[in-house]
Design an enzyme around this catalytic site. Structure first.
Site, PDB file in Angstrom:
ATOM      1  N   LYS A  29       0.766  -1.095   0.001  1.00 36.87           N
ATOM      2  CA  LYS A  29       0.106   0.219   0.085  1.00 36.87           C
ATOM      3  C   LYS A  29       0.930   1.254  -0.025  1.00 36.87           C
ATOM      4  O   LYS A  29       0.624   2.205  -0.827  1.00 36.87           O
ATOM      5  CB  LYS A  29      -1.008  -0.017   1.403  1.00 36.87           C
ATOM      6  CG  LYS A  29      -2.030   1.093   1.208  1.00 36.87           C
ATOM      7  CD  LYS A  29      -3.029   0.982   2.162  1.00 36.87           C
ATOM      8  CE  LYS A  29      -2.544   1.218   3.696  1.00 36.87           C
ATOM      9  NZ  LYS A  29      -3.675   1.646   4.452  1.00 36.87           N
ATOM     10  N   SER A  30       2.026   1.228   0.751  1.00 35.03           N
ATOM     11  CA  SER A  30       2.782   2.451   0.920  1.00 35.03           C
ATOM     12  C   SER A  30       3.428   2.668  -0.519  1.00 35.03           C
ATOM     13  O   SER A  30       3.147   3.737  -0.953  1.00 35.03           O
ATOM     14  CB  SER A  30       3.863   2.390   1.768  1.00 35.03           C
ATOM     15  OG  SER A  30       3.566   2.198   3.235  1.00 35.03           O
ATOM     16  N   GLY A 101      -4.682   8.161   6.232  1.00 36.82           N
ATOM     17  CA  GLY A 101      -3.697   9.251   6.692  1.00 36.82           C
ATOM     18  C   GLY A 101      -2.538   9.521   5.780  1.00 36.82           C
ATOM     19  O   GLY A 101      -1.917  10.584   5.322  1.00 36.82           O
ATOM     20  N   ARG A 129      -7.385  12.471  13.086  1.00 34.16           N
ATOM     21  CA  ARG A 129      -6.294  12.403  13.361  1.00 34.16           C
ATOM     22  C   ARG A 129      -5.207  13.579  12.960  1.00 34.16           C
ATOM     23  O   ARG A 129      -5.720  14.322  12.066  1.00 34.16           O
ATOM     24  CB  ARG A 129      -5.589  11.252  12.261  1.00 34.16           C
ATOM     25  CG  ARG A 129      -6.564   9.728  12.423  1.00 34.16           C
ATOM     26  CD  ARG A 129      -6.133   8.996  11.432  1.00 34.16           C
ATOM     27  NE  ARG A 129      -4.725   8.365  11.378  1.00 34.16           N
ATOM     28  CZ  ARG A 129      -4.371   7.461  10.501  1.00 34.16           C
ATOM     29  NH1 ARG A 129      -5.322   6.908   9.725  1.00 34.16           N
ATOM     30  NH2 ARG A 129      -3.099   7.302  10.444  1.00 34.16           N
ATOM     31  N   SER A 173       8.622   9.645  10.913  1.00 28.51           N
ATOM     32  CA  SER A 173       7.294   9.507  10.204  1.00 28.51           C
ATOM     33  C   SER A 173       7.784   9.482   8.704  1.00 28.51           C
ATOM     34  O   SER A 173       8.113  10.648   8.194  1.00 28.51           O
ATOM     35  CB  SER A 173       6.364  10.576  10.632  1.00 28.51           C
ATOM     36  OG  SER A 173       5.443  10.407   9.845  1.00 28.51           O
ATOM     37  N   GLN A 175       5.355   9.377   6.629  1.00 29.70           N
ATOM     38  CA  GLN A 175       4.428  10.423   5.901  1.00 29.70           C
ATOM     39  C   GLN A 175       5.092  11.909   5.938  1.00 29.70           C
ATOM     40  O   GLN A 175       5.149  12.758   4.989  1.00 29.70           O
ATOM     41  CB  GLN A 175       3.183  10.340   6.621  1.00 29.70           C
ATOM     42  CG  GLN A 175       2.711   8.966   6.476  1.00 29.70           C
ATOM     43  CD  GLN A 175       1.399   8.764   7.109  1.00 29.70           C
ATOM     44  OE1 GLN A 175       0.659   9.902   7.879  1.00 29.70           O
ATOM     45  NE2 GLN A 175       0.703   7.721   7.002  1.00 29.70           N
ATOM     46  N   ASP A 327       2.902  -0.783  12.224  1.00 26.98           N
ATOM     47  CA  ASP A 327       1.656  -1.155  11.427  1.00 26.98           C
ATOM     48  C   ASP A 327       1.414  -2.797  12.095  1.00 26.98           C
ATOM     49  O   ASP A 327       0.284  -3.323  12.015  1.00 26.98           O
ATOM     50  CB  ASP A 327       1.552  -1.155  10.232  1.00 26.98           C
ATOM     51  CG  ASP A 327       1.271   0.480   9.631  1.00 26.98           C
ATOM     52  OD1 ASP A 327       0.740   1.271  10.585  1.00 26.98           O
ATOM     53  OD2 ASP A 327       1.990   0.765   8.581  1.00 26.98           O
ATOM     54  N   LYS A 354      -3.490   6.120  15.141  1.00 27.25           N
ATOM     55  CA  LYS A 354      -3.851   5.175  14.079  1.00 27.25           C
ATOM     56  C   LYS A 354      -5.231   5.573  13.554  1.00 27.25           C
ATOM     57  O   LYS A 354      -5.836   6.464  14.132  1.00 27.25           O
ATOM     58  CB  LYS A 354      -3.335   4.017  14.115  1.00 27.25           C
ATOM     59  CG  LYS A 354      -1.797   3.938  13.966  1.00 27.25           C
ATOM     60  CD  LYS A 354      -1.174   4.013  12.739  1.00 27.25           C
ATOM     61  CE  LYS A 354       0.623   4.140  12.890  1.00 27.25           C
ATOM     62  NZ  LYS A 354       1.057   4.482  11.357  1.00 27.25           N
ATOM     63  N   ARG A 402      -6.455  -3.208  10.610  1.00 28.05           N
ATOM     64  CA  ARG A 402      -5.540  -3.928  11.044  1.00 28.05           C
ATOM     65  C   ARG A 402      -5.927  -4.599  12.362  1.00 28.05           C
ATOM     66  O   ARG A 402      -5.565  -6.014  12.811  1.00 28.05           O
ATOM     67  CB  ARG A 402      -4.471  -3.458  11.361  1.00 28.05           C
ATOM     68  CG  ARG A 402      -3.684  -2.748  10.124  1.00 28.05           C
ATOM     69  CD  ARG A 402      -2.187  -2.445  10.024  1.00 28.05           C
ATOM     70  NE  ARG A 402      -1.795  -1.458   8.776  1.00 28.05           N
ATOM     71  CZ  ARG A 402      -1.557  -2.096   7.700  1.00 28.05           C
ATOM     72  NH1 ARG A 402      -1.535  -3.489   7.479  1.00 28.05           N
ATOM     73  NH2 ARG A 402      -1.309  -1.230   6.878  1.00 28.05           N
TER      74      ARG A 402
END
Length: 448
Positions: A29-30, A101, A129, A173, A175, A327, A354, A402
């Site tokens: 996914k990332s 996110g 978030r 992070s 992100q 995760d 999360k 998850r």
């Protein structure tokens, strides 16, 4: 495209007799998010094969189309016609980031270099978030925002005169790092990001592949520094997305804790900053073998993984592991619940931010299943014992994919079935989860 809500909201997991077979997990996914976004910032036609067809990633596709990017799909290949670093168009509606996110935070940085204004929003979970972690450094680069308390919905006001920045991030992070790097592509000079330790480096690897002027070493210990110099156009590329180790983790743990299991998992990305789950399980005594390893064209290591059932033991993981398997802690906690002895997982504050409060979600769920669990500041202590996993409970996963998948896996060894409510969320990351794990020997059924 996936079928909307193809996974039912209420599922029940019954005891399994063992997992057997060969499987390739959902695509990463990332990397899927980044492949789409970076291709849209490049000049020309990029092709992406094996893109993850999950709700989160498909929301990225929708977002880019709203920004004027042409994206088409033919069989298993997506074609993206990039419009350059400042080619996004002013959208005629807000962008809905759904539950993702990653989508929200990295898109903000990409939008920042175009002289447009864009409203981003998301579902009820995402709107809770924190976005200040990216807003703060991007404001210093000249990007303006309108938001309430640093939350979605927010309006991004792009700026064609981005200023370079030296930013010491208080957290590690990927992100945050990616958002700054994407804004830095348009800066007049070199931006420097320093993080306490290296977060996953998919963005660095892909940006280098696309031709960005980026320098990084991805240190395995100590502070990490990344430099990016603006002004380089990105070139179009072809990308084959590997399997997601975060999705594979559910299968790996299931095979490790369910007696009689013996499985092989193909084409899994094993980036050092993502494979902490393998190291943790091996410390617990799991029988895991990594085979057929190779490095792909954007410097990502990929391999096949074989797993056999084993009797696990408790371990202590220090906070230095947290960014490498943040995760995976929900599913690792299921392994700890079935292991012999005490497991201590330290430095898990990020779990509270999360898709749900995973920190307390893990604790409450395991306690309801009959497992003794303690919380001490940001640490979780699990007193594992296989014959104490009673089950016979209903877990509300708070629409957290998850958490949902983790307790469904635990149902494979519990004395009584485990029912999980909120399973539609699984479609955000692993839309074929049910059918694939059932094909190996799990016994997960719709609650009628």
């Amino acid at each position: 495209m996936i079928k909307k809500n193809s996974i039912k909201n209420n599922l029940i997991s019954f005891k399994s007799k063992g997992l057997k077979g060969v499987i390739e997990p959902a695509a990463d996914k990332s990397i899927s998010h980044r492949a789409l976004l970076f291709s849209s910032l490049a000049l020309g036609k990029s092709k992406i094969s094996n893109l993850l067809n999950s709700e989160d990633v498909l929301n990225m596709v929708k977002a880019l189309k709203v920004l004027g990017i042409k994206i088409t799909k033919n069989k298993n290949i997506y074609t993206v016609i990039g419009s350059g670093l400042t080619g996004f168009k002013i959208p005629n509606k807000h962008i809905d980031c759904g539950n993702s996110g990653t989508l929200a935070r990295i898109l903000i940085g990409a939008i920042g270099g175009s002289e447009i204004f864009v409203t981003l929003t998301g579902d009820s979970s995402l709107r809770k978030r924190p976005m200040n972690r990216v807003i703060k450094p991007l404001k210093k680069m000249g990007i303006n925002f309108n938001s309430s308390n640093g939350l979605l919905p927010l309006i991004v006001h792009g700026n064609s005169e981005i200023m370079p920045i030296k930013y010491n991030s208080p957290i590690s992070s990927a992100q945050v790092k990616t958002s700054i790097l994407l804004a830095g592509l348009n800066a007049r000079g070199t931006s420097e990001i320093i993080e306490p330790h290296t977060s996953r480096d998919h963005s660095e690897n892909l940006l280098k592949y696309f031709g960005a002027n980026i320098k990084y070493k991805s240190k395995i210990s100590g502070k990490n520094k990344v430099l990016i110099t603006g002004g380089n156009n990105l070139k179009c590329c072809n990308i084959d997305v590997p399997g997601d180790i975060s999705s594979a983790a559910f299968i790996i743990v299931a095979a490790s804790i369910i007696p009689g299991s013996n499985i092989n998992i193909k084409n899994v990305g094993i980036n050092y900053f993502r494979k902490g789950i393998l190291e943790a399980l091996e410390m617990m005594g799991a029988k895991i073998k990594v085979k057929n390893k190779f490095i792909n064209n954007f410097n990502e290591p990929i391999a096949d993984i074989s797993v056999k059932y084993s009797k696990l033991k408790g371990i202590t993981l220090g906070s230095r592991y947290s960014s490498r398997l943040i995760d995976e802690y929900p599913i690792l906690a299921m392994a700890a619940a079935t292991a012999s002895g005490k497991s201590i997982f330290k430095g898990l504050s990020e779990l509270r931010h999360k898709e749900s409060d995973r920190f307390n979600g893990i604790i409450d769920g395991l306690v309801s299943c009959g497992i003794k669990v303690e919380a001490k500041n940001d640490d979780i202590i699990i007193y594992g014992k296989l014959d104490q996993v009673n089950g016979g409970v209903t877990i509300d996963c708070k629409y957290d994919h998850r958490v949902a998948m983790s307790f469904l896996i635990l149902g494979g060894v519990s004395k009584k079935p485990i029912k999980v409510v909120g399973c539609k969320s699984i479609s955000t990351s692993y839309p074929k989860f049910n059918s694939e794990v059932n094909s190996l020997g799990m016994n997960i059924k719709n609650d009628i």
